[in-house]
Enzyme design. Structure first.
Site, PDB file in Angstrom:
ATOM      1  N   ASP A  53       0.844  -1.199   0.000  1.00  0.00           N
ATOM      2  CA  ASP A  53       0.000   0.000   0.000  1.00  0.00           C
ATOM      3  C   ASP A  53       0.882   1.253   0.000  1.00  0.00           C
ATOM      4  O   ASP A  53       0.386   2.377  -0.037  1.00  0.00           O
ATOM      5  CB  ASP A  53      -1.022  -0.003   1.148  1.00  0.00           C
ATOM      6  N   SER A  54       2.218   1.055  -0.025  1.00  0.00           N
ATOM      7  CA  SER A  54       3.140   2.167  -0.269  1.00  0.00           C
ATOM      8  C   SER A  54       2.899   2.739  -1.667  1.00  0.00           C
ATOM      9  O   SER A  54       3.404   3.809  -1.996  1.00  0.00           O
ATOM     10  CB  SER A  54       4.600   1.715  -0.120  1.00  0.00           C
ATOM     11  N   ASP A  92      -1.054  -6.001  -0.095  1.00  0.00           N
ATOM     12  CA  ASP A  92      -1.515  -5.369   1.148  1.00  0.00           C
ATOM     13  C   ASP A  92      -3.021  -5.173   1.113  1.00  0.00           C
ATOM     14  O   ASP A  92      -3.550  -4.630   0.131  1.00  0.00           O
ATOM     15  CB  ASP A  92      -0.868  -3.977   1.305  1.00  0.00           C
ATOM     16  N   LYS A 122      -1.391  -9.332   2.785  1.00  0.00           N
ATOM     17  CA  LYS A 122      -0.618  -8.912   3.958  1.00  0.00           C
ATOM     18  C   LYS A 122      -1.473  -7.960   4.797  1.00  0.00           C
ATOM     19  O   LYS A 122      -2.203  -7.129   4.245  1.00  0.00           O
ATOM     20  CB  LYS A 122       0.685  -8.225   3.546  1.00  0.00           C
ATOM     21  N   GLU A 124      -1.454  -5.593   8.677  1.00  0.00           N
ATOM     22  CA  GLU A 124      -0.603  -4.995   9.709  1.00  0.00           C
ATOM     23  C   GLU A 124      -1.229  -5.180  11.093  1.00  0.00           C
ATOM     24  O   GLU A 124      -2.414  -4.876  11.281  1.00  0.00           O
ATOM     25  CB  GLU A 124      -0.430  -3.495   9.424  1.00  0.00           C
ATOM     26  N   GLU A 191       9.256  -4.279  10.403  1.00  0.00           N
ATOM     27  CA  GLU A 191       9.712  -2.995   9.858  1.00  0.00           C
ATOM     28  C   GLU A 191      10.293  -2.110  10.955  1.00  0.00           C
ATOM     29  O   GLU A 191       9.659  -1.861  11.981  1.00  0.00           O
ATOM     30  CB  GLU A 191       8.532  -2.284   9.164  1.00  0.00           C
TER      31      GLU A 191
HETATM   32  O1  KIV Z   1       3.653  -1.140   1.646  1.00  0.00           O
HETATM   33  C1  KIV Z   1       4.842  -1.521   1.651  1.00  0.00           C
HETATM   34  O2  KIV Z   1       5.630  -1.231   0.740  1.00  0.00           O
HETATM   35  C2  KIV Z   1       5.292  -2.324   2.777  1.00  0.00           C
HETATM   36  C3  KIV Z   1       6.762  -2.631   2.864  1.00  0.00           C
HETATM   37  C4  KIV Z   1       7.498  -1.439   3.304  1.00  0.00           C
HETATM   38  C5  KIV Z   1       7.024  -3.796   3.716  1.00  0.00           C
HETATM   39  O3  KIV Z   1       4.514  -2.701   3.596  1.00  0.00           O
END
Ligand code: KIV
Length: 273
Positions: A53-54, A92, A122, A124, A191
Site C-alpha cells: 500500500d506504499s 496489502d 498482507k 498490519e 519494519e
Molecule cells: O507497503 C509496503 O511497501 C510495505 C513494505 C514497506 C514492507 O509494507
C-alpha cells in the site's frame, strides 16, 4: 484434477519460502505496483513481489498509506500479476478493509484474490487482528503479517522512528509474532525495529521473517523498489541501500529528448516513414 500452468517456470510458493528458511537461504522481496516494473523485478529473479500500500505514497503521491482504496490496490495488483511468471505475489489489504470486522476482512481478502490473481495478502498488526486473520485463513488465503513500524497506524505512533526500542513494546512485538505464527500466517514482515529484537523473533518463530530496517539476522529482506532504484530521492532512511540513480538517468534522458525536439534533431530521416 488437471492444473493449467502457462509456462514451465517453477513458481515460488509458501512451501518454497518455508524450505528457504529451513536451509538458511535468504528470501529476496521487493515491491512493484505495475506490469512493466513487475516483469523486470520478476525476470531478475526476485522471490516475493509485494504490491504494497506504499503505492499510496510512491504511485499516487499521498503523504501516508491510508488513502489508497481497495479498487486501487486491485488495479495495481492485477497489473503486477500479469507481469509475473515466477515470484510469489503478496498484496496489502488497505487501511479500513480488515481491522475490527473479520467478515469484512474475509470479503476484502477474497476480492483481492479473485480480482487480481495474487497469491496472498498482507495485514498490519498482532493480537488485535487475530480474528480477521483466522477468518481470511479459513477461506484458504495465505496471510503475511507485518509488525513493528506499521504505516497504517502512523497517526497512533505520530512518527516514523524505530519501534520497539523499549522493553514493553519489544515484549508485545515478540508475543504478537508468536500469535501470528500460531494463527497460521505463512510469513511476517518486521519494519524498523532493533536488529537484536528482529534476530530474536526470527529465531523464535518457525515461519520466514522478512525485514525492512530490521538488520541482517532475519530470513529475508524487503525494500520499496522505487527507493532502491533511486527513482525517489527524498526518502533516504539509514536502512535503505540505493542500487541505482534512476532519477538522474531518467531526468537526463528526458532533457536530451526535449533538446532534440527543440533543435529538430529528432526525428531524423531513418526515424521517419
Ligand atoms: O507497503 C509496503 O511497501 C510495505 C513494505 C514497506 C514492507 O509494507
Amino acid at each position: 484434477m488437471s492444473v493449467h500452468q502457462s509456462s514451465n517456470i517453477k513458481r515460488i510458493t509458501t512451501h518454497t519460502l518455508q524450505e528457504m528458511k529451513s536451509r538458511g537461504e535468504k528470501i529476496s522481496m521487493l515491491t512493484a505496483y505495475d506490469f512493466s516494473m513487475a516483469a523486470i523485478v520478476d525476470g531478475a529473479g526476485i522471490d516475493i513481489i509485494l504490491v504494497g500500500d506504499s503505492a499510496s505514497n510512491v504511485m499516487a503521491g499521498h503523504e501516508t498509506t491510508l488513502p489508497i482504496t481497495m479498487d486501487q490496490m486491485i488495479y495495481h495488483a492485477s497489473s503486477v500479476v500479469r507481469g509475473v511468471k515466477r515470484a510469489f505475489v503478496v498484496v496489502d489489504i488497505p487501511f479500513g478493509s480488515y481491522q475490527g470486522n473479520s467478515s469484512e476482512a474475509l470479503r476484502s481478502a477474497i476480492r483481492i484474490m479473485k480480482e487480481s490473481g495474487a497469491h496472498a495478502v498482507k495485514v498490519e498488526g498482532g493480537s488485535e487482528i487475530k480474528e480477521s486473520i483466522t477468518r481470511i485463513l479459513s477461506a484458504g488465503v495465505p496471510v503475511m503479517g507485518h509488525l513493528g513500524l506499521t504505516p497504517q497506524s502512523i497517526y497512533k505512533f505520530g512518527t516514523y522512528t524505530v519501534r520497539a526500542k523499549e522493553e514493553e513494546e519489544a515484549n508485545k512485538l515478540l508475543e504478537d509474532a508468536k500469535i501470528l505464527e500460531e494463527t497460521g500466517c505463512f510469513a511476517l514482515v518486521l519494519e524498523k525495529i532493533p536488529a537484536k529484537l528482529a534476530k530474536k523473533v526470527a529465531e523464535t518463530v518457525s515461519i520466514p521473517v522478512i525485514g525492512i530496517g530490521a538488520g541482517g539476522d532475519v530470513d529475508g529482506q524487503v525494500l520499496v523498489v522505487h527507493d532502491m532504484l533511486g527513482i525517489t530521492q527524498e526518502f533516504k532512511p539509514r536502512f535503505l541501500r540505493q542500487y541505482a540513480d534512476l532519477q538522474n538517468i531518467m531526468t537526463k534522458a528526458v532533457q536530451d529528448y526535449i533538446s532534440d525536439v527543440k533543435s529538430k534533431d529528432f526525428p531524423n530521416e531513418s526515424e521517419s516513414y
